[in-house]
Design a protein around this motif. Structure first.
Motif, PDB file in Angstrom:
ATOM      1  N   ALA A 191       0.808  -1.220   0.000  1.00 14.30           N
ATOM      2  CA  ALA A 191       0.000   0.000   0.000  1.00 14.30           C
ATOM      3  C   ALA A 191       0.842   1.271   0.000  1.00 14.30           C
ATOM      4  N   GLY A 192       2.170   1.114   0.056  1.00 11.26           N
ATOM      5  CA  GLY A 192       3.038   2.283   0.039  1.00 11.26           C
ATOM      6  C   GLY A 192       2.889   3.180   1.249  1.00 11.26           C
ATOM      7  N   GLU A 193       2.618   2.580   2.418  1.00 10.40           N
ATOM      8  CA  GLU A 193       2.428   3.375   3.634  1.00 10.40           C
ATOM      9  C   GLU A 193       3.775   3.805   4.219  1.00 10.40           C
ATOM     10  N   ASP A 194       3.887   5.078   4.564  1.00  9.60           N
ATOM     11  CA  ASP A 194       5.130   5.592   5.133  1.00  9.60           C
ATOM     12  C   ASP A 194       5.482   4.927   6.453  1.00  9.60           C
ATOM     13  N   SER A 195       4.461   4.469   7.176  1.00 10.71           N
ATOM     14  CA  SER A 195       4.683   3.901   8.509  1.00 10.71           C
ATOM     15  C   SER A 195       5.129   2.437   8.471  1.00 10.71           C
ATOM     16  N   LYS A 196       5.143   1.834   7.293  1.00 10.68           N
ATOM     17  CA  LYS A 196       5.446   0.403   7.196  1.00 10.68           C
ATOM     18  C   LYS A 196       6.803   0.174   6.518  1.00 10.68           C
TER      19      LYS A 196
ATOM     20  N   GLY B  14       9.395  -2.423   4.291  1.00 13.39           N
ATOM     21  CA  GLY B  14       9.205  -3.317   3.152  1.00 13.39           C
ATOM     22  C   GLY B  14       9.523  -2.665   1.826  1.00 13.39           C
ATOM     23  N   PHE B  15       9.748  -3.529   0.837  1.00 10.01           N
ATOM     24  CA  PHE B  15      10.025  -3.083  -0.526  1.00 10.01           C
ATOM     25  C   PHE B  15       8.744  -2.613  -1.208  1.00 10.01           C
ATOM     26  N   ALA B  16       8.883  -1.643  -2.085  1.00  6.43           N
ATOM     27  CA  ALA B  16       7.792  -1.328  -3.006  1.00  6.43           C
ATOM     28  C   ALA B  16       7.644  -2.519  -3.952  1.00  6.43           C
ATOM     29  N   PRO B  17       6.423  -2.813  -4.426  1.00  2.00           N
ATOM     30  CA  PRO B  17       6.231  -3.981  -5.290  1.00  2.00           C
ATOM     31  C   PRO B  17       7.189  -4.032  -6.477  1.00  2.00           C
ATOM     32  N   GLU B  18       7.473  -2.867  -7.078  1.00  2.00           N
ATOM     33  CA  GLU B  18       8.330  -2.852  -8.273  1.00  2.00           C
ATOM     34  C   GLU B  18       9.804  -3.116  -7.955  1.00  2.00           C
ATOM     35  N   GLU B  19      10.171  -3.146  -6.672  1.00  2.00           N
ATOM     36  CA  GLU B  19      11.567  -3.385  -6.280  1.00  2.00           C
ATOM     37  C   GLU B  19      11.861  -4.849  -5.968  1.00  2.00           C
ATOM     38  N   VAL B  20      10.809  -5.641  -5.805  1.00  2.00           N
ATOM     39  CA  VAL B  20      10.977  -6.977  -5.238  1.00  2.00           C
ATOM     40  C   VAL B  20      11.709  -7.933  -6.178  1.00  2.00           C
ATOM     41  N   MET B  21      11.334  -7.926  -7.453  1.00  2.00           N
ATOM     42  CA  MET B  21      11.949  -8.875  -8.396  1.00  2.00           C
ATOM     43  C   MET B  21      13.468  -8.720  -8.444  1.00  2.00           C
TER      44      MET B  21
ATOM     45  N   LEU C  63       6.409 -14.238   0.218  1.00  2.00           N
ATOM     46  CA  LEU C  63       6.289 -12.806   0.436  1.00  2.00           C
ATOM     47  C   LEU C  63       5.379 -12.541   1.624  1.00  2.00           C
ATOM     48  N   MET C  64       5.632 -11.432   2.297  1.00  2.00           N
ATOM     49  CA  MET C  64       4.817 -11.019   3.443  1.00  2.00           C
ATOM     50  C   MET C  64       4.376  -9.573   3.259  1.00  2.00           C
ATOM     51  N   THR C  65       3.165  -9.271   3.690  1.00  2.00           N
ATOM     52  CA  THR C  65       2.737  -7.878   3.751  1.00  2.00           C
ATOM     53  C   THR C  65       1.875  -7.647   4.973  1.00  2.00           C
ATOM     54  N   MET C  66       1.852  -6.386   5.398  1.00  2.00           N
ATOM     55  CA  MET C  66       0.905  -5.905   6.409  1.00  2.00           C
ATOM     56  C   MET C  66       0.014  -4.902   5.693  1.00  2.00           C
ATOM     57  N   ALA C  67      -1.223  -5.244   5.514  1.00  2.00           N
ATOM     58  CA  ALA C  67      -2.158  -4.365   4.809  1.00  2.00           C
ATOM     59  C   ALA C  67      -2.540  -3.193   5.712  1.00  2.00           C
ATOM     60  N   PRO C  68      -3.040  -2.109   5.120  1.00  2.00           N
ATOM     61  CA  PRO C  68      -3.502  -0.981   5.945  1.00  2.00           C
ATOM     62  C   PRO C  68      -4.613  -1.420   6.887  1.00  2.00           C
ATOM     63  N   HIS C  69      -4.715  -0.742   8.012  1.00  2.00           N
ATOM     64  CA  HIS C  69      -5.770  -1.062   8.989  1.00  2.00           C
ATOM     65  C   HIS C  69      -7.038  -0.308   8.593  1.00  2.00           C
TER      66      HIS C  69
ATOM     67  N   TYR D 141      -5.057  -5.353  -2.370  1.00  2.00           N
ATOM     68  CA  TYR D 141      -3.663  -5.401  -1.916  1.00  2.00           C
ATOM     69  C   TYR D 141      -3.161  -6.845  -1.843  1.00  2.00           C
ATOM     70  N   PHE D 142      -3.992  -7.722  -1.280  1.00  2.00           N
ATOM     71  CA  PHE D 142      -3.590  -9.118  -1.158  1.00  2.00           C
ATOM     72  C   PHE D 142      -3.449  -9.780  -2.538  1.00  2.00           C
ATOM     73  N   ALA D 143      -4.343  -9.431  -3.452  1.00  2.00           N
ATOM     74  CA  ALA D 143      -4.273  -9.984  -4.806  1.00  2.00           C
ATOM     75  C   ALA D 143      -2.994  -9.528  -5.506  1.00  2.00           C
ATOM     76  N   GLU D 144      -2.582  -8.295  -5.252  1.00  2.00           N
ATOM     77  CA  GLU D 144      -1.334  -7.800  -5.855  1.00  2.00           C
ATOM     78  C   GLU D 144      -0.142  -8.597  -5.351  1.00  2.00           C
ATOM     79  N   LEU D 145      -0.129  -8.906  -4.063  1.00  2.00           N
ATOM     80  CA  LEU D 145       0.975  -9.696  -3.512  1.00  2.00           C
ATOM     81  C   LEU D 145       0.968 -11.106  -4.107  1.00  2.00           C
TER      82      LEU D 145
END
Length: 216
Positions: free
Chosen positions: A118-123, A125-132, A149-155, A165-169
């Protein structure tokens, strides 16, 4: 309620949405060793901690067949204190951490690459485009296995938005798996917490991290 009742309720919800239930990680970071033992006695075998002290305490206290997941941000200078006790690391989020794991680990560490979908400043992790490119850069690392892969989605309450978000991961996980990189099978997805695990499971999560709703 006791953990056994909580787990039963969670499992019933999971069975209603999938025929392929994920591994439930009991996040015990805010509870006592006794409460963690209650979770073990209820049949749980996977435990998540985000602080080194709590991680080492719970691992020492619980039976040896418990599997331990380090789910918090891990400082590079602290890697040597904990990495060889970890069964799964859910927070591989930068190159310097990978380098330090490669240097300090005495066996292969199963890692989830953390993605900030989600590109949250508080989290972290890599941006999706950086992972590969990050994963491809690990191809010669002998002590790191990228299991997923792991993510923490926005609350947020909007489950439809959460599912995007989960589908993107999930799509990103499949792309990395398709690379066929030996140390990056990337078959797993660590996504979903107490407020959003059903949405995460619907999009293919294989590990869910449940604290409040399970152990309090």
């Amino acid at each position: 309620m006791d953990v056994k009742d909580n787990l039963k309720a969670i499992n019933e919800e999971i069975e209603a949405v999938t025929a392929h239930p994920p591994t439930v990680i009991a996040v015990t970071k805010y509870v006592t060793i006794d409460r963690a033992q209650e979770a073990y006695d209820a049949g749980l075998r996977h435990f998540g901690e985000n602080r080194i002290e709590g991680f080492l305490e719970k691992k020492a206290a619980l039976p040896q067949d418990a599997t331990f997941h380090f789910i918090g941000s891990l400082q590079t200078r602290k890697v040597k204190e904990v990495i060889n006790e970890v069964d799964y690391l859910h927070s591989l989020d930068r190159q310097s951490l990978a380098d330090e794991i490669e240097k300090r680990a005495v066996h292969t560490i199963r890692c989830f690459v953390q993605v900030n979908v989600a590109g949250e400043d508080s989290k972290h992790g890599f941006a999706p485009e950086e992972v590969m490119s990050f994963v491809e850069g690990l191809k010669d690392f002998e002590k790191i296995e990228v299991v997923g892969l792991m993510t923490m989605a926005p609350h947020i309450e909007d489950q439809t938005q959460l599912r995007t978000y989960f589908a993107e991961l999930k799509r990103l996980q499949q792309k990395i798996a398709a690379l066929g990189q030996l140390n990056a099978p990337c078959t797993e997805l660590s996504m979903g917490m107490s407020n959003d695990y059903l949405s995460a499971i619907s999009e293919g999560s294989t590990f869910i991290r449940i604290g409040t709703k399970l152990v309090g």
